[in-house]
Design an enzyme around this catalytic site. Structure first.
Site, PDB file in Angstrom:
ATOM      1  N   SER A 124       0.835  -1.196   0.000  1.00 33.90           N
ATOM      2  CA  SER A 124       0.000   0.000   0.000  1.00 33.90           C
ATOM      3  C   SER A 124       0.872   1.248   0.000  1.00 33.90           C
ATOM      4  CB  SER A 124      -0.857  -0.010   1.271  1.00 33.90           C
ATOM      5  OG  SER A 124      -1.441   1.250   1.499  1.00 33.90           O
ATOM      6  N   TYR A 148      -1.675  -1.077  10.997  1.00 36.06           N
ATOM      7  CA  TYR A 148      -1.958  -1.610   9.655  1.00 36.06           C
ATOM      8  C   TYR A 148      -0.779  -1.318   8.717  1.00 36.06           C
ATOM      9  CZ  TYR A 148      -3.666  -1.646   4.853  1.00 36.06           C
ATOM     10  OH  TYR A 148      -3.779  -1.859   3.498  1.00 36.06           O
ATOM     11  N   LYS A 152       2.255  -3.858   6.648  1.00 38.55           N
ATOM     12  CA  LYS A 152       2.656  -3.858   5.229  1.00 38.55           C
ATOM     13  C   LYS A 152       4.174  -3.687   5.115  1.00 38.55           C
ATOM     14  CE  LYS A 152      -1.402  -4.368   3.383  1.00 38.55           C
ATOM     15  NZ  LYS A 152      -1.751  -5.649   2.743  1.00 38.55           N
TER      16      LYS A 152
HETATM   17  P1  NAD Z   1     -11.184  -6.953   1.549  1.00 36.03           P
HETATM   18  O1  NAD Z   1     -11.372  -6.968   3.014  1.00 36.03           O
HETATM   19  O2  NAD Z   1     -12.354  -6.654   0.687  1.00 36.03           O
HETATM   20  O3  NAD Z   1     -10.556  -8.351   1.064  1.00 36.03           O
HETATM   21  C1  NAD Z   1      -9.711  -9.127   1.879  1.00 36.03           C
HETATM   22  C2  NAD Z   1     -10.208 -10.554   1.823  1.00 36.03           C
HETATM   23  O4  NAD Z   1      -9.336 -11.383   2.592  1.00 36.03           O
HETATM   24  C3  NAD Z   1     -11.608 -10.733   2.399  1.00 36.03           C
HETATM   25  O5  NAD Z   1     -12.405 -11.463   1.478  1.00 36.03           O
HETATM   26  C4  NAD Z   1     -11.390 -11.523   3.700  1.00 36.03           C
HETATM   27  O6  NAD Z   1     -12.481 -12.365   3.990  1.00 36.03           O
HETATM   28  C5  NAD Z   1     -10.121 -12.282   3.361  1.00 36.03           C
HETATM   29  N1  NAD Z   1      -9.303 -12.687   4.514  1.00 36.03           N
HETATM   30  C6  NAD Z   1      -8.877 -11.897   5.545  1.00 36.03           C
HETATM   31  N2  NAD Z   1      -8.109 -12.587   6.376  1.00 36.03           N
HETATM   32  C7  NAD Z   1      -8.032 -13.855   5.876  1.00 36.03           C
HETATM   33  C8  NAD Z   1      -7.374 -15.057   6.295  1.00 36.03           C
HETATM   34  N3  NAD Z   1      -6.650 -15.087   7.413  1.00 36.03           N
HETATM   35  N4  NAD Z   1      -7.505 -16.164   5.532  1.00 36.03           N
HETATM   36  C9  NAD Z   1      -8.251 -16.145   4.402  1.00 36.03           C
HETATM   37  N5  NAD Z   1      -8.901 -15.056   3.967  1.00 36.03           N
HETATM   38  C10 NAD Z   1      -8.783 -13.920   4.696  1.00 36.03           C
HETATM   39  O7  NAD Z   1      -9.988  -5.925   1.237  1.00 36.03           O
HETATM   40  P2  NAD Z   1      -9.482  -5.336  -0.151  1.00 36.03           P
HETATM   41  O8  NAD Z   1      -9.815  -3.898  -0.194  1.00 36.03           O
HETATM   42  O9  NAD Z   1      -9.900  -6.204  -1.268  1.00 36.03           O
HETATM   43  O10 NAD Z   1      -7.916  -5.443   0.082  1.00 36.03           O
HETATM   44  C11 NAD Z   1      -7.161  -6.565  -0.315  1.00 36.03           C
HETATM   45  C12 NAD Z   1      -5.712  -6.367   0.099  1.00 36.03           C
HETATM   46  O11 NAD Z   1      -5.214  -5.181  -0.488  1.00 36.03           O
HETATM   47  C13 NAD Z   1      -5.507  -6.219   1.612  1.00 36.03           C
HETATM   48  O12 NAD Z   1      -4.333  -6.903   1.967  1.00 36.03           O
HETATM   49  C14 NAD Z   1      -5.339  -4.737   1.803  1.00 36.03           C
HETATM   50  O13 NAD Z   1      -4.546  -4.433   2.901  1.00 36.03           O
HETATM   51  C15 NAD Z   1      -4.640  -4.350   0.508  1.00 36.03           C
HETATM   52  N6  NAD Z   1      -4.859  -2.926   0.182  1.00 36.03           N
HETATM   53  C16 NAD Z   1      -6.123  -2.465   0.049  1.00 36.03           C
HETATM   54  C17 NAD Z   1      -6.334  -1.099  -0.255  1.00 36.03           C
HETATM   55  C18 NAD Z   1      -7.723  -0.557  -0.400  1.00 36.03           C
HETATM   56  O14 NAD Z   1      -7.874   0.655  -0.490  1.00 36.03           O
HETATM   57  N7  NAD Z   1      -8.779  -1.368  -0.498  1.00 36.03           N
HETATM   58  C19 NAD Z   1      -5.234  -0.250  -0.394  1.00 36.03           C
HETATM   59  C20 NAD Z   1      -3.947  -0.770  -0.257  1.00 36.03           C
HETATM   60  C21 NAD Z   1      -3.767  -2.117   0.029  1.00 36.03           C
HETATM   61  C1  UD1 Z   2      -7.008   5.222   3.779  1.00 32.31           C
HETATM   62  C2  UD1 Z   2      -5.982   4.720   4.752  1.00 32.31           C
HETATM   63  C3  UD1 Z   2      -4.905   3.970   3.998  1.00 32.31           C
HETATM   64  C4  UD1 Z   2      -5.529   2.853   3.170  1.00 32.31           C
HETATM   65  C5  UD1 Z   2      -6.592   3.465   2.259  1.00 32.31           C
HETATM   66  C6  UD1 Z   2      -7.323   2.443   1.471  1.00 32.31           C
HETATM   67  C7  UD1 Z   2      -6.033   6.304   6.628  1.00 32.31           C
HETATM   68  C8  UD1 Z   2      -5.288   7.368   7.360  1.00 32.31           C
HETATM   69  N1  UD1 Z   2      -5.439   5.828   5.514  1.00 32.31           N
HETATM   70  O1  UD1 Z   2      -6.352   6.088   2.864  1.00 32.31           O
HETATM   71  O2  UD1 Z   2      -3.975   3.418   4.891  1.00 32.31           O
HETATM   72  O3  UD1 Z   2      -4.534   2.203   2.411  1.00 32.31           O
HETATM   73  O4  UD1 Z   2      -7.551   4.169   3.042  1.00 32.31           O
HETATM   74  O5  UD1 Z   2      -8.091   1.616   2.297  1.00 32.31           O
HETATM   75  O6  UD1 Z   2      -7.096   5.867   7.047  1.00 32.31           O
HETATM   76  N2  UD1 Z   2     -12.393  11.755   3.414  1.00 32.31           N
HETATM   77  C9  UD1 Z   2     -13.373  12.661   3.775  1.00 32.31           C
HETATM   78  N3  UD1 Z   2     -14.534  12.188   4.304  1.00 32.31           N
HETATM   79  C10 UD1 Z   2     -14.760  10.842   4.500  1.00 32.31           C
HETATM   80  C11 UD1 Z   2     -13.751   9.926   4.122  1.00 32.31           C
HETATM   81  C12 UD1 Z   2     -12.575  10.416   3.597  1.00 32.31           C
HETATM   82  O7  UD1 Z   2     -13.204  13.862   3.616  1.00 32.31           O
HETATM   83  O8  UD1 Z   2     -15.834  10.475   5.012  1.00 32.31           O
HETATM   84  C13 UD1 Z   2     -11.149  12.264   2.815  1.00 32.31           C
HETATM   85  C14 UD1 Z   2      -9.908  11.940   3.619  1.00 32.31           C
HETATM   86  O9  UD1 Z   2      -9.684  12.924   4.597  1.00 32.31           O
HETATM   87  C15 UD1 Z   2      -8.838  11.905   2.526  1.00 32.31           C
HETATM   88  C16 UD1 Z   2      -9.608  11.399   1.286  1.00 32.31           C
HETATM   89  O10 UD1 Z   2     -10.987  11.646   1.552  1.00 32.31           O
HETATM   90  O11 UD1 Z   2      -8.374  13.199   2.265  1.00 32.31           O
HETATM   91  C17 UD1 Z   2      -9.421   9.921   1.012  1.00 32.31           C
HETATM   92  O12 UD1 Z   2      -9.732   9.192   2.202  1.00 32.31           O
HETATM   93  P1  UD1 Z   2      -9.836   7.595   2.229  1.00 32.31           P
HETATM   94  O13 UD1 Z   2     -10.727   7.132   1.141  1.00 32.31           O
HETATM   95  O14 UD1 Z   2     -10.185   7.188   3.610  1.00 32.31           O
HETATM   96  O15 UD1 Z   2      -8.370   7.099   1.850  1.00 32.31           O
HETATM   97  P2  UD1 Z   2      -6.957   7.472   2.510  1.00 32.31           P
HETATM   98  O16 UD1 Z   2      -7.110   8.251   3.747  1.00 32.31           O
HETATM   99  O17 UD1 Z   2      -6.116   8.053   1.427  1.00 32.31           O
END
Ligand code: NAD
Ligand code: UD1
Length: 336
Positions: A124, A148, A152
């Protein structure tokens, strides 16, 4: 080739499933459904018109994962399973260290035992902490501000140590920026439980009438309109980035670490406006204090990914909003 997709029932995983299938791979989902719904499997089947291979279980169960790797003759692993809520990680750090770091250790041990040494890992942009400047390149210093983000960072270091000890491993570390949007079919998308933490799902629920207004966290940042700026990337572009990463490992055989972003920042207010245009619905908002831990701006230098993977994001913000709205309006209660 059969590819193990951990977390394949989740938001990014379900989209990655489709991108892998589209590219001719056979994804095998491993998920414990701790943060996803079994209903996603029928949707994936409807889109691909093929049976979905899914093994329900936990990546923490090393022996079981090894059995799945052997039984399914897995050629590579895309590891997305983990917990991802920043606030929860502050309140329950051990849950995050166990599931994210413990899960990665367990999976890597299972892979080692089964002789599978190809992994794509979901890191991330959070590993950059509060960057000194933007756009952010891969060589920027890493830091963390919450458990969190720390998980990573530790997993990245662990993968590097493993690769040093055993250069035969091929590992792609993908640092995601802000994934949003949904598959163009409107059949799969992000389905947060409870109140969404992230911007786009919250906006979608305001447009739908489920929530009265968005709180815009901070309008006094040093950005063009004072609100936070992020690199929003369409989840289908991100999914295709995983396929490009996997192919690079299999074909060229060199480990790599790249940003997956668009290289463009959009402010919170720009996203509100774009979502209003895409949905034809008003999105009421109020300014609120800054959210603790937030940074002013964050966007990627995506040039290394283009150079190494031949991949770049192509779907613009209006498409991210239109696809997010299609999913949300067709499925007001998600997969429930
Ligand atoms: P998500 O929660 O939708 O998907 C994660 C999946 O993993 C879920 O289906 C959950 O049931 C499964 N899971 C969790 N722990 C498990 C375990 N121990 N064994 C088997 N399955 C398990 O999340 P996402 O948004 O799809 O994110 C996927 C990955 O990407 C995560 O590792 C997250 O940290 C990373 N990531 C997400 C974002 C984001 O903005 N969504 C940003 C950066 C990184
Ligand atoms: C957040 C996480 C980041 C994670 C990412 C994706 C934090 C500090 N960071 O990123 O670690 O990888 O989500 O899951 O939580 N905002 C509003 N109102 C809201 C929600 C968000 O104004 O109700 C603003 C936030 O202040 C930010 C932007 O929207 O400026 C994006 O927010 P968000 O979608 O939560 O993502 P990140 O904070 O970038």
């Amino acid at each position: 080739m059969n590819i193990l997709l951990t977390g394949g029932a989740g938001y990014i995983g379900s989209h990655t499933y489709l991108a892998l299938a589209e590219a001719g791979y056979t994804p095998v989902i491993v998920d414990n459904f701790s943060n996803s719904h079994r209903g996603v499997l029928q949707r994936l089947q409807a889109i691909t018109e093929r049976p979905v291979l899914c093994e329900e279980g936990d990546v923490l169960d090393t022996a079981w994962v090894e059995g799945v790797l052997r039984k399914r003759r897995i050629g590579g692993v895309v590891h997305l399973a983990g917990d991802k809520a920043v606030g929860e990680s502050v309140a329950k750090p051990l849950k995050y260290y166990r599931n994210n770091i413990g899960g990665a250790v367990s999976l890597l041990e299972a892979m080692q035992a089964a002789g599978c040494e190809v992994m794509v890992f979901s890191s991330s942009a959070t590993v950059y902490g509060d960057p000194a400047s933007v756009p952010i390149a891969e060589h920027f210093p890493r830091s963390h501000t919450n458990p969190y983000g720390h998980t990573k960072l530790v997993i990245e270091d662990m993968l590097a140590a493993l690769n040093t000890a055993q250069p035969s491993w091929k590992i792609a570390v993908l640092r995601y920026f802000n994934p949003v949007g949904a598959h163009a079919s409107g059949l799969i998308g992000e389905d947060p439980s409870g109140i969404p933490n992230n911007l786009m799902p919250f906006i979608a629920q305001v447009a739908l009438g489920k929530r009265a207004h968005l709180q815009v966290f901070g309008n006094d940042y040093a950005t063009p309109d004072g609100t936070g700026v992020r690199d929003f990337i369409h989840v289908s572009d991100l999914a295709e980035g995983h396929v490009a990463g996997l192919k690079a490992l299999l074909e060229r055989g060199e480990s790599l670490t790249v940003n997956l972003g668009t290289g463009r920042g959009h402010s919170v207010l720009e996203v509100v406006k774009a979502f209003e245009a895409a949905s034809g619905r008003p999105v009421a908002y109020q300014f609120a204090p800054r959210r603790p831990g937030d940074i002013a701006q964050c966007y990627a230098d995506p040039s290394l990914a283009e150079q190494l993977l031949g991949w770049r994001a192509s779907r613009p913000l209006d498409q991210m909003c239109a696809d997010s709205w299609r999913w949300q309006s067709k499925n007001p209660d998600g997969y429930r």
